[in-house]
Design a protein around this motif. Structure first.
Motif, PDB file in Angstrom:
ATOM      1  N   LYS A  13       0.714  -1.368   0.046  1.00 39.99           N
ATOM      2  CA  LYS A  13      -0.009  -0.134   0.037  1.00 39.99           C
ATOM      3  C   LYS A  13       0.840   1.176   0.088  1.00 39.99           C
ATOM      4  CE  LYS A  13      -3.814  -2.258   2.287  1.00 39.99           C
ATOM      5  NZ  LYS A  13      -4.540  -2.204   3.523  1.00 39.99           N
ATOM      6  N   LEU A  14       2.301   1.199   0.080  1.00 38.03           N
ATOM      7  CA  LEU A  14       3.002   2.326  -0.048  1.00 38.03           C
ATOM      8  C   LEU A  14       3.081   2.789  -1.440  1.00 38.03           C
ATOM      9  CD1 LEU A  14       5.961   0.832   2.067  1.00 38.03           C
ATOM     10  CD2 LEU A  14       4.121   2.651   2.897  1.00 38.03           C
ATOM     11  N   VAL A  15       3.174   4.340  -1.573  1.00 35.48           N
ATOM     12  CA  VAL A  15       3.279   4.760  -2.774  1.00 35.48           C
ATOM     13  C   VAL A  15       4.540   6.082  -2.667  1.00 35.48           C
ATOM     14  CG1 VAL A  15       1.030   4.448  -3.448  1.00 35.48           C
ATOM     15  CG2 VAL A  15       1.770   6.839  -2.400  1.00 35.48           C
ATOM     16  N   GLY A  16       5.101   6.362  -3.855  1.00 41.17           N
ATOM     17  CA  GLY A  16       6.217   7.405  -3.750  1.00 41.17           C
ATOM     18  C   GLY A  16       7.103   7.129  -4.773  1.00 41.17           C
ATOM     19  N   PRO A  17       7.988   8.021  -4.810  1.00 43.00           N
ATOM     20  CA  PRO A  17       9.218   8.017  -5.672  1.00 43.00           C
ATOM     21  C   PRO A  17      10.507   7.294  -5.365  1.00 43.00           C
ATOM     22  CG  PRO A  17       9.424  10.138  -4.356  1.00 43.00           C
ATOM     23  CD  PRO A  17       7.998   9.370  -4.008  1.00 43.00           C
ATOM     24  N   VAL A  18      10.942   6.524  -6.191  1.00 41.18           N
ATOM     25  CA  VAL A  18      12.390   5.887  -6.335  1.00 41.18           C
ATOM     26  C   VAL A  18      13.268   6.774  -6.914  1.00 41.18           C
ATOM     27  CG1 VAL A  18      13.794   3.740  -6.646  1.00 41.18           C
ATOM     28  CG2 VAL A  18      11.103   3.673  -6.227  1.00 41.18           C
ATOM     29  N   VAL A  19      14.400   7.326  -6.103  1.00 38.31           N
ATOM     30  CA  VAL A  19      15.243   8.211  -6.585  1.00 38.31           C
ATOM     31  C   VAL A  19      16.688   7.666  -6.803  1.00 38.31           C
ATOM     32  CG1 VAL A  19      16.201  10.678  -6.270  1.00 38.31           C
ATOM     33  CG2 VAL A  19      13.688  10.162  -5.535  1.00 38.31           C
ATOM     34  N   ARG A  20      17.304   7.854  -7.759  1.00 36.84           N
ATOM     35  CA  ARG A  20      18.745   7.560  -7.941  1.00 36.84           C
ATOM     36  C   ARG A  20      19.455   8.244  -6.765  1.00 36.84           C
ATOM     37  NH1 ARG A  20      19.308   5.881 -13.233  1.00 36.84           N
ATOM     38  NH2 ARG A  20      17.543   6.543 -14.642  1.00 36.84           N
ATOM     39  N   GLY A  21      20.320   7.537  -6.351  1.00 39.27           N
ATOM     40  CA  GLY A  21      21.232   7.852  -5.143  1.00 39.27           C
ATOM     41  C   GLY A  21      22.578   8.405  -5.713  1.00 39.27           C
ATOM     42  N   PHE A  22      22.727   8.790  -7.171  1.00 38.17           N
ATOM     43  CA  PHE A  22      24.004   9.404  -7.475  1.00 38.17           C
ATOM     44  C   PHE A  22      24.207  10.781  -7.140  1.00 38.17           C
ATOM     45  CE2 PHE A  22      21.065  10.229 -10.920  1.00 38.17           C
ATOM     46  CZ  PHE A  22      21.129  11.578 -11.256  1.00 38.17           C
ATOM     47  N   ASP A  23      23.135  11.499  -6.667  1.00 38.12           N
ATOM     48  CA  ASP A  23      23.215  12.933  -6.379  1.00 38.12           C
ATOM     49  C   ASP A  23      22.713  12.921  -4.967  1.00 38.12           C
ATOM     50  OD1 ASP A  23      23.284  15.519  -5.816  1.00 38.12           O
ATOM     51  OD2 ASP A  23      22.480  16.174  -7.799  1.00 38.12           O
ATOM     52  N   PRO A  24      23.298  12.905  -3.797  1.00 32.47           N
ATOM     53  CA  PRO A  24      22.738  13.129  -2.538  1.00 32.47           C
ATOM     54  C   PRO A  24      21.926  14.285  -2.413  1.00 32.47           C
ATOM     55  CG  PRO A  24      24.858  12.340  -2.412  1.00 32.47           C
ATOM     56  CD  PRO A  24      24.773  12.767  -3.858  1.00 32.47           C
ATOM     57  N   SER A  25      22.179  15.552  -2.982  1.00 31.31           N
ATOM     58  CA  SER A  25      21.592  16.668  -2.594  1.00 31.31           C
ATOM     59  C   SER A  25      20.092  16.565  -3.190  1.00 31.31           C
ATOM     60  CB  SER A  25      22.168  17.819  -3.366  1.00 31.31           C
ATOM     61  OG  SER A  25      22.296  17.830  -4.800  1.00 31.31           O
ATOM     62  N   ILE A  26      19.880  15.855  -4.247  1.00 36.91           N
ATOM     63  CA  ILE A  26      18.753  15.726  -4.761  1.00 36.91           C
ATOM     64  C   ILE A  26      17.738  14.658  -3.950  1.00 36.91           C
ATOM     65  CG2 ILE A  26      17.210  14.633  -6.408  1.00 36.91           C
ATOM     66  CD1 ILE A  26      19.202  15.962  -8.513  1.00 36.91           C
ATOM     67  N   VAL A  27      18.188  13.590  -3.303  1.00 41.49           N
ATOM     68  CA  VAL A  27      17.782  12.582  -2.577  1.00 41.49           C
ATOM     69  C   VAL A  27      17.219  13.275  -1.318  1.00 41.49           C
ATOM     70  CG1 VAL A  27      18.261  10.704  -1.108  1.00 41.49           C
ATOM     71  CG2 VAL A  27      19.154  10.698  -3.744  1.00 41.49           C
ATOM     72  N   ASP A  28      18.068  14.034  -0.475  1.00 44.75           N
ATOM     73  CA  ASP A  28      17.979  14.794   0.483  1.00 44.75           C
ATOM     74  C   ASP A  28      16.673  15.841   0.348  1.00 44.75           C
ATOM     75  OD1 ASP A  28      20.050  13.475   1.969  1.00 44.75           O
ATOM     76  OD2 ASP A  28      21.668  15.104   1.701  1.00 44.75           O
ATOM     77  N   ALA A  29      16.741  16.428  -0.761  1.00 46.38           N
ATOM     78  CA  ALA A  29      15.533  17.471  -0.849  1.00 46.38           C
ATOM     79  C   ALA A  29      14.430  16.807  -0.989  1.00 46.38           C
ATOM     80  CB  ALA A  29      15.977  18.250  -2.043  1.00 46.38           C
ATOM     81  N   VAL A  30      14.426  15.747  -1.552  1.00 50.61           N
ATOM     82  CA  VAL A  30      13.151  15.044  -1.810  1.00 50.61           C
ATOM     83  C   VAL A  30      12.612  14.435  -0.541  1.00 50.61           C
ATOM     84  CG1 VAL A  30      11.918  12.990  -3.046  1.00 50.61           C
ATOM     85  CG2 VAL A  30      13.511  14.477  -4.275  1.00 50.61           C
ATOM     86  N   ILE A  31      13.392  13.767   0.062  1.00 51.13           N
ATOM     87  CA  ILE A  31      13.335  13.491   1.419  1.00 51.13           C
ATOM     88  C   ILE A  31      12.886  14.412   2.398  1.00 51.13           C
ATOM     89  CG2 ILE A  31      14.060  12.556   3.670  1.00 51.13           C
ATOM     90  CD1 ILE A  31      15.877  10.849   1.930  1.00 51.13           C
ATOM     91  N   GLU A  32      13.351  15.856   2.499  1.00 54.90           N
ATOM     92  CA  GLU A  32      12.726  16.846   3.117  1.00 54.90           C
ATOM     93  C   GLU A  32      11.368  17.268   2.881  1.00 54.90           C
ATOM     94  OE1 GLU A  32      14.669  21.317   4.452  1.00 54.90           O
ATOM     95  OE2 GLU A  32      15.963  19.674   4.197  1.00 54.90           O
ATOM     96  N   ALA A  33      11.218  17.175   1.457  1.00 53.21           N
ATOM     97  CA  ALA A  33      10.092  17.836   0.877  1.00 53.21           C
ATOM     98  C   ALA A  33       8.984  17.055   1.464  1.00 53.21           C
ATOM     99  CB  ALA A  33      10.200  18.138  -0.576  1.00 53.21           C
TER     100      ALA A  33
END
Length: 107
Positions: A13-33
Motif C-alpha cells: 500500500k506504499l506509494v512514492g518515488p524511487v530516486v537515484r542515489g547518484f546525487d545526494p542533494s536531490i535525494v535529501d531535498a526529496v526526503i525533506e520535501a
C-alpha cells in the motif's frame, strides 16, 4: 531524520518515488520535501545506496515550494524526472507546482 516503520503487510500500500542515489542533494531535498508536505504521514525511507525509496501509505505529495526550500535553489518539478528510477502507485502532476503519488484512482 528517522523513517517510520511500516508492517510488512502494508508494504503493497506504499506509494512514492524511487530516486537515484547518484546525487545526494536531490535525494535529501526529496526526503525533506516529503516530510514537509506530508506532516501526518508515516514516511518510509528505504536506502539501497544506488537508489532510495521515499514512500508513504496510500498518498504522498511533493511540492515545488518544499523542494526549493530543501534544495536552497530553484527546483522545477520536471527537473526531478531524470533522478526518478521509478515510483510506486500512480502519479499525477498538478501543473508545475505539485506532484501526487497515490494508490486509489483520483477522479
Amino acid at each position: 531524520m528517522t523513517a517510520a516503520q511500516t508492517p510488512a503487510t502494508d508494504q503493497e500500500k506504499l506509494v512514492g518515488p524511487v530516486v537515484r542515489g547518484f546525487d545526494p542533494s536531490i535525494v535529501d531535498a526529496v526526503i525533506e520535501a516529503a516530510y514537509a508536505d506530508n506532516p501526518d504521514a508515516d514516511i518510509v525511507i528505504d536506502d539501497h545506496a544506488g537508489y532510495v525509496r521515499i514512500h508513504a501509505p496510500r498518498f504522498l505529495r511533493i511540492t515545488r515550494a518544499s523542494l526549493e526550500t530543501a534544495a536552497g535553489q530553484e527546483f522545477p518539478l520536471h527537473s526531478l524526472e531524470p533522478a526518478l528510477v521509478g515510483f510506486a502507485g500512480r502519479i499525477r502532476y498538478l501543473g508545475d507546482d505539485e506532484l501526487h503519488f497515490y494508490l486509489d484512482r483520483e477522479e
